[in-house]
Motif scaffolding. Structure first.
Motif, PDB file in Angstrom:
ATOM      1  N   ASP A  25      49.171  39.726  39.217  1.00  0.00           N
ATOM      2  CA  ASP A  25      49.556  40.630  40.301  1.00  0.00           C
ATOM      3  C   ASP A  25      48.429  41.617  40.596  1.00  0.00           C
ATOM      4  N   VAL A  26      47.961  42.286  39.547  1.00  0.00           N
ATOM      5  CA  VAL A  26      46.907  43.303  39.685  1.00  0.00           C
ATOM      6  C   VAL A  26      45.848  43.056  38.619  1.00  0.00           C
ATOM      7  N   ILE A  27      44.596  43.151  39.016  1.00  0.00           N
ATOM      8  CA  ILE A  27      43.475  43.113  38.074  1.00  0.00           C
ATOM      9  C   ILE A  27      42.855  44.504  38.039  1.00  0.00           C
ATOM     10  N   VAL A  28      42.735  45.067  36.854  1.00  0.00           N
ATOM     11  CA  VAL A  28      42.081  46.362  36.656  1.00  0.00           C
ATOM     12  C   VAL A  28      40.746  46.115  35.978  1.00  0.00           C
ATOM     13  N   VAL A  29      39.685  46.629  36.561  1.00  0.00           N
ATOM     14  CA  VAL A  29      38.335  46.478  36.015  1.00  0.00           C
ATOM     15  C   VAL A  29      37.920  47.809  35.389  1.00  0.00           C
ATOM     16  N   GLY A  30      37.903  47.873  34.069  1.00  0.00           N
ATOM     17  CA  GLY A  30      37.513  49.085  33.365  1.00  0.00           C
ATOM     18  C   GLY A  30      38.691  49.761  32.697  1.00  0.00           C
ATOM     19  N   GLY A  78      56.621  46.805  35.046  1.00  0.00           N
ATOM     20  CA  GLY A  78      56.885  45.367  35.084  1.00  0.00           C
ATOM     21  C   GLY A  78      55.874  44.557  35.859  1.00  0.00           C
ATOM     22  N   VAL A  79      54.777  45.174  36.308  1.00  0.00           N
ATOM     23  CA  VAL A  79      53.739  44.452  37.046  1.00  0.00           C
ATOM     24  C   VAL A  79      52.920  43.607  36.064  1.00  0.00           C
ATOM     25  N   GLU A  80      52.538  42.413  36.471  1.00  0.00           N
ATOM     26  CA  GLU A  80      51.689  41.558  35.642  1.00  0.00           C
ATOM     27  C   GLU A  80      50.233  41.977  35.841  1.00  0.00           C
ATOM     28  N   VAL A  81      49.598  42.446  34.770  1.00  0.00           N
ATOM     29  CA  VAL A  81      48.274  43.065  34.861  1.00  0.00           C
ATOM     30  C   VAL A  81      47.279  42.323  33.976  1.00  0.00           C
ATOM     31  N   LEU A  82      46.078  42.103  34.533  1.00  0.00           N
ATOM     32  CA  LEU A  82      44.917  41.708  33.751  1.00  0.00           C
ATOM     33  C   LEU A  82      43.974  42.896  33.697  1.00  0.00           C
ATOM     34  N   ALA A  98      43.671  37.913  42.292  1.00  0.00           N
ATOM     35  CA  ALA A  98      44.590  39.052  42.303  1.00  0.00           C
ATOM     36  C   ALA A  98      45.581  38.852  43.444  1.00  0.00           C
ATOM     37  N   ARG A  99      46.857  38.692  43.088  1.00  0.00           N
ATOM     38  CA  ARG A  99      47.860  38.425  44.109  1.00  0.00           C
ATOM     39  C   ARG A  99      48.136  39.648  44.979  1.00  0.00           C
ATOM     40  N   GLU A 100      48.025  40.833  44.391  1.00  0.00           N
ATOM     41  CA  GLU A 100      48.334  42.047  45.147  1.00  0.00           C
ATOM     42  C   GLU A 100      47.124  42.965  45.330  1.00  0.00           C
ATOM     43  N   ARG A 101      46.505  43.400  44.218  1.00  0.00           N
ATOM     44  CA  ARG A 101      45.413  44.360  44.322  1.00  0.00           C
ATOM     45  C   ARG A 101      44.400  44.155  43.195  1.00  0.00           C
ATOM     46  N   VAL A 102      43.190  44.575  43.463  1.00  0.00           N
ATOM     47  CA  VAL A 102      42.180  44.809  42.437  1.00  0.00           C
ATOM     48  C   VAL A 102      41.975  46.316  42.343  1.00  0.00           C
ATOM     49  N   VAL A 103      41.976  46.835  41.123  1.00  0.00           N
ATOM     50  CA  VAL A 103      41.731  48.252  40.883  1.00  0.00           C
ATOM     51  C   VAL A 103      40.380  48.373  40.202  1.00  0.00           C
ATOM     52  N   LEU A 104      39.431  49.014  40.875  1.00  0.00           N
ATOM     53  CA  LEU A 104      38.129  49.267  40.272  1.00  0.00           C
ATOM     54  C   LEU A 104      38.186  50.591  39.516  1.00  0.00           C
TER      55      LEU A 104
END
Length: 520
Positions: A17-22, A38-42, A255-261
């Motif tokens: 759902d969301v990828i967080v970088v850092g 409950g969000v699926e996070v990498l 990333a299905r929803e967002r990438v967070v830098l």
């Protein structure tokens, strides 16, 4: 006894759902809140896990962590007002980012700092808007108040015992008629006080420990360490994936929803530019394609200049280092006509001089130091890529002391710090000046400051919030003109606050999560 968690090794899925970088101050906070919802996070971290490593746990060992395997090893480029010296910038390369190697100070500055953000175009970021998120971060030892939080992920305590050098700073400040206050994060921050630290039970309390360790076993969180982000993948005006290394091989994760830098004020703009997002002239110079033009990427770099340090002779051995080697702080106005404190000092339980000072002065025997710096600095610099490839050389330039008013404030602060140390209240400890070894003329003090100038490690501002043409993100932290990408680290800060940047960056991460979850 700390129970260290095990970092699960889960197979990497094609998408999340969301990828967080850092995983530093901002990344850890946004990850935790998304996982709790409950969000699926990498979560992608370039450094190792660092869990249970003794030198990362011990607050007294933070200085040797600089230039160690846990540090990116970045430098500020040479500049004329610091005698052409290269200045190292410690940045954590480990789960928890710089919170795993820093001095553990928890300090949010003054309410006017955040009101200034809003006045500069970051709508909705006044102190009243930010305060609930500061409180949500905290587990403050004195409990909940209108200004402090309790039960949050980050444990915050004072040192259990105040060291004689820490007390000397407080007593010296009082001697020059500065107030003594109970809490720098209380109603006002001007005066001398015992510091707030991310420590508990004599151990470091990093963002990894507070935000991430409790949820590492959650099935909706995957953490991949030693995974360098290479670039972002943009498709049809949307950030759709991240290219990163896994076991040394490049992979592309969707990333299905967002990438967070949240890679920090150095690596977030670098990653944007490597992805073709930035000033077209800079991208063309580097031979990179222009995917999305944003002229402000890498501009507006700010940091607090630090004089490291005034060193004094001690009448007695100081014994083992306690806490982080400090214990107190003082904020004051370099000039009485200012609207808020602009300079800051802290104690060091030993010799804290920069290398040029160590070469110039006799620093043998028992010593203690007062470091000081400018918290309302006006000098602004930049970050530029010198090579258009991951891991390539950078030109990182804060322009320390470039502005005349910055130099003047530092000179005034220098004189006041010397007075604090030599105050009659410190006669039991102070045994003379060491670096400098006497009171200096103005011209001599200018030379001293150029040789002593270093960094507080507060790099910020390189992808600033706002609504003008040089703003990189809007007031909800979304990259301007490109869908699917938000930034949640110190790079979004428009004007450097009068404090260490860990607390405001954690607050930014907390707010980013609410923006993503539609709760704000």
């Amino acid at each position: 006894m700390i129970a260290f968690p095990i970092l699960p090794r889960r197979p990497l899925e094609r998408g999340y759902d969301v990828i967080v970088v850092g995983s530093g101050s901002g990344g850890a906070a946004v990850t935790r809140r998304l996982v709790d919802a409950g969000v699926e996070v990498l979560l992608i971290e370039a450094g190792p896990a660092g869990i249970g490593v003794p030198e990362l746990e011990d607050p007294a060992q933070w200085v040797p962590l600089m230039r160690s395997r846990w540090d990116w090893g970045y430098d500020y480029a040479a500049a004329p007002h610091v005698d052409g010296r290269v200045i190292g910038i410690p940045r954590g390369k480990v789960l928890g980012g710089s919170t795993a190697i820093n001095a553990m100070m928890w300090y949010r500055g003054h309410p006017m700092d955040y009101d200034a953000w809003a006045d500069a175009g970051a709508v909705g970021w006044r102190f009243a808007d930010c305060l609930p998120y500061f409180r949500r971060c905290e587990d403050w030892e004195d409990g909940e108040t209108d200004l402090r939080g309790e039960g949050g992920p980050l444990r915050i305590e004072r040192a259990t015992e105040i060291h004689p050098v820490a007390q000397a700073l407080i007593d010296g400040a009082e001697a020059i008629r500065l107030p003594v206050i109970d809490d720098p994060n209380g109603p006002g921050n001007e005066g001398a006080t015992r510091s707030n630290f991310n420590m508990s039970g004599g151990k470091r309390w990093s963002s990894a420990r507070g935000y991430l360790w409790p949820v590492l076993d959650r099935p909706n969180l995957t953490v991949v360490t030693e995974s360098l982000a290479l670039s972002l993948v943009v498709e049809n005006g949307r950030c759709a994936a991240v290219r990163h290394l896994v076991d040394g091989q490049p992979v592309e994760t969707r990333a299905r929803e967002r990438v967070v830098l949240a890679a920090g004020a150095i690596d977030t703009p670098r990653l944007l530019m490597l992805s073709g997002i930035g000033d077209p002239a800079e991208l063309t110079r580097l031979g990179l394609p222009v995917v999305h033009a944003l002229h402000g990427v890498g501009r507006n770099l700010q940091d607090h200049p630090l004089a490291q340090a005034c060193v004094f002779r001690s009448r007695q051995p100081l014994g083992p280092v306690t806490g982080n080697g400090g214990g107190s702080m003082v904020n004051w106005k370099s000039s009485p006509d200012l609207i808020q404190a602009d300079v800051h000092a802290f104690p060091v339980q030993g010799n804290s001089a920069e290398l040029p000072l160590r070469a110039r002065y006799d620093l043998s025997g028992d010593l203690f130091s007062f470091g000081f710096g400018l918290m309302r600095s006006k000098s602004v610099g930049h970050l530029r890529l010198l090579e258009g490839r991951p891991g390539g050389a950078l030109d990182i330039q804060p322009n320390f002391l470039a502005e005349p008013e910055d130099r003047e404030a530092m000179l005034l602060a220098f004189e006041q710090v010397m007075e604090m140390a030599a105050a009659p209240a410190n006669a039991h400890l102070f045994d003379g000046f060491a670096a400098p070894d006497r009171r200096l003329s103005r011209a001599e003090a200018e030379v001293f400051l150029r040789e002593a100038c270093s960094t507080f490690f507060h790099t910020c501002g390189t992808c600033r919030m706002g609504a003008d043409d040089l703003a990189v993100v809007d007031s909800r932290l979304a990259l301007r003109g490109l869908d699917g990408l938000i930034v949640a680290d110190a790079s979004v800060i428009p004007i450097i606050p009068t404090c260490n940047t860990h607390a405001p960056t954690t607050m930014i991460g907390e707010r980013a999560a609410d923006f993503l979850l539609g709760m704000a």
